[in-house]
Design a protein around this motif. Structure first.
Motif, PDB file in Angstrom:
ATOM      1  N   PRO A  57       0.802  -1.234   0.000  1.00  0.00           N
ATOM      2  CA  PRO A  57       0.000   0.000   0.000  1.00  0.00           C
ATOM      3  C   PRO A  57       0.830   1.277   0.000  1.00  0.00           C
ATOM      4  N   LEU A  58       2.130   1.177   0.334  1.00  0.00           N
ATOM      5  CA  LEU A  58       2.945   2.385   0.458  1.00  0.00           C
ATOM      6  C   LEU A  58       3.079   3.119  -0.867  1.00  0.00           C
ATOM      7  N   ILE A  63       1.431   7.478  -4.800  1.00  0.00           N
ATOM      8  CA  ILE A  63       0.806   7.871  -6.063  1.00  0.00           C
ATOM      9  C   ILE A  63      -0.389   8.775  -5.801  1.00  0.00           C
ATOM     10  N   GLY A  64      -1.231   8.385  -4.861  1.00  0.00           N
ATOM     11  CA  GLY A  64      -2.402   9.194  -4.545  1.00  0.00           C
ATOM     12  C   GLY A  64      -2.041  10.569  -4.018  1.00  0.00           C
ATOM     13  N   ALA A  67      -0.703  12.703  -6.960  1.00  0.00           N
ATOM     14  CA  ALA A  67      -1.823  13.036  -7.840  1.00  0.00           C
ATOM     15  C   ALA A  67      -2.704  14.103  -7.210  1.00  0.00           C
ATOM     16  N   LEU A  68      -2.951  14.002  -5.904  1.00  0.00           N
ATOM     17  CA  LEU A  68      -3.762  15.003  -5.202  1.00  0.00           C
ATOM     18  C   LEU A  68      -3.099  16.372  -5.264  1.00  0.00           C
ATOM     19  N   GLU A  69      -1.808  16.436  -4.968  1.00  0.00           N
ATOM     20  CA  GLU A  69      -1.083  17.713  -5.002  1.00  0.00           C
ATOM     21  C   GLU A  69      -1.109  18.321  -6.401  1.00  0.00           C
ATOM     22  N   GLY A 208       4.761  11.674  -0.981  1.00  0.00           N
ATOM     23  CA  GLY A 208       4.460  11.392  -2.378  1.00  0.00           C
ATOM     24  C   GLY A 208       5.626  10.749  -3.100  1.00  0.00           C
ATOM     25  N   LEU A 209       5.509  10.713  -4.426  1.00  0.00           N
ATOM     26  CA  LEU A 209       6.523  10.064  -5.251  1.00  0.00           C
ATOM     27  C   LEU A 209       7.856  10.816  -5.244  1.00  0.00           C
TER      28      LEU A 209
END
Length: 259
Positions: A57-58, A63-64, A67-69, A208-209
């Motif tokens: 899940p990490l 990714i989420g 994507a949100l930012e 994030g990524l």
């Protein structure tokens, strides 16, 4: 006509697939020649590592978060840029005063803005969103303004003769006709916003990524780095493709294209 459009899209899709296949073959060939996975891991190594990471899940959380930012930053930039483009279109004085400063601001690299945003608003989601908004603001502004300047004067004149003016003219005529240019700016903006989110996470931290890339670089995890970069490419392509799909499904855009 419909079959022609379908064939064009199908051929474009095949060209994209061919391009990806050539890139993959080139990557595999270069990795075989170098024969050093710490310099250039093979596609098989990267894909195997990526499958492992996707089973946890990490990575999905990272990714989420990115994507949100990116999405929030791009939407914030668009909310400011589109009305300002209309203001520039209507007032040459305002455009003359503000345009040089806005154009000059594009020479400031994003990585230089990030520390200032940390000083002004602290750490967390907000400064990264603001950084993304600053990066995407100008491309959306320029694209929207270009669309407004290229409006068909005959249509605008006819609308004014029918009594349209002010807000009604903008809402019913000018903005719908400008939508293809707005979508073009948004497509550029969303891809740039991914870059802004990664740069922001490099400087401001987060989950994030970008933070993932920084951690992988610190431990020289080359396969992990390539996998995360691949995820970023897929994320940017997904956002871009989603906007293309949304644009193609827009009744207003479709009506403009059929004229």
């Amino acid at each position: 006509m419909v079959s022609g459009v379908f064939l064009l899209r199908q051929s474009s899709g095949l060209l994209v697939l061919y391009g990806l296949l050539l890139a993959l073959l080139g990557w595999a060939g270069a990795a075989a020649l170098i024969s050093d996975p710490f310099m250039l891991p093979s596609p098989q190594m990267v894909i195997f590592r990526l499958i492992q990471d996707l089973s946890t899940p990490l990575l999905w959380h990272s990714i989420g978060q990115t994507a949100l930012e990116a999405c929030l930053g791009c939407l914030l930039g668009a909310v400011i840029a589109i009305p300002l483009a209309y203001l520039f279109f209507k007032s040459r004085i305002i455009a003359g005063v503000l345009s040089p400063s806005l154009a000059a601001s594009q020479a400031i690299p994003a990585v230089a803005l990030a520390p200032l945003l940390v000083l002004w608003v602290g750490y967390g989601l907000l400064p990264i969103v603001l950084l993304c908004a600053l990066i995407v603001f100008f491309p959306i502004l320029v694209s929207t303004l270009s669309g407004l300047k290229n409006l068909d004067e005959d249509i605008i004149s006819a609308a004014r003769l029918d009594g349209a003016g002010g807000w009604r003219l903008w809402k019913d005529i000018e903005f719908p006709l400008t939508m293809p240019s707005v979508f073009a700016g948004l497509r550029s903006g969303f891809t740039l916003s991914i870059t802004g989110a990664v740069v922001g996470e490099f400087v401001m931290g987060g989950s994030g990524l970008g933070s993932r890339l920084s951690a992988q670089a610190n431990v020289v995890d080359v396969s992990g780095l390539f996998g995360t970069i691949l995820v970023l490419c897929i994320l940017a392509a997904t956002l871009y493709g989603s906007l293309v799909l949304l644009e193609n499904q827009s009744p207003t855009v479709r009506a403009i294209r059929t004229k």
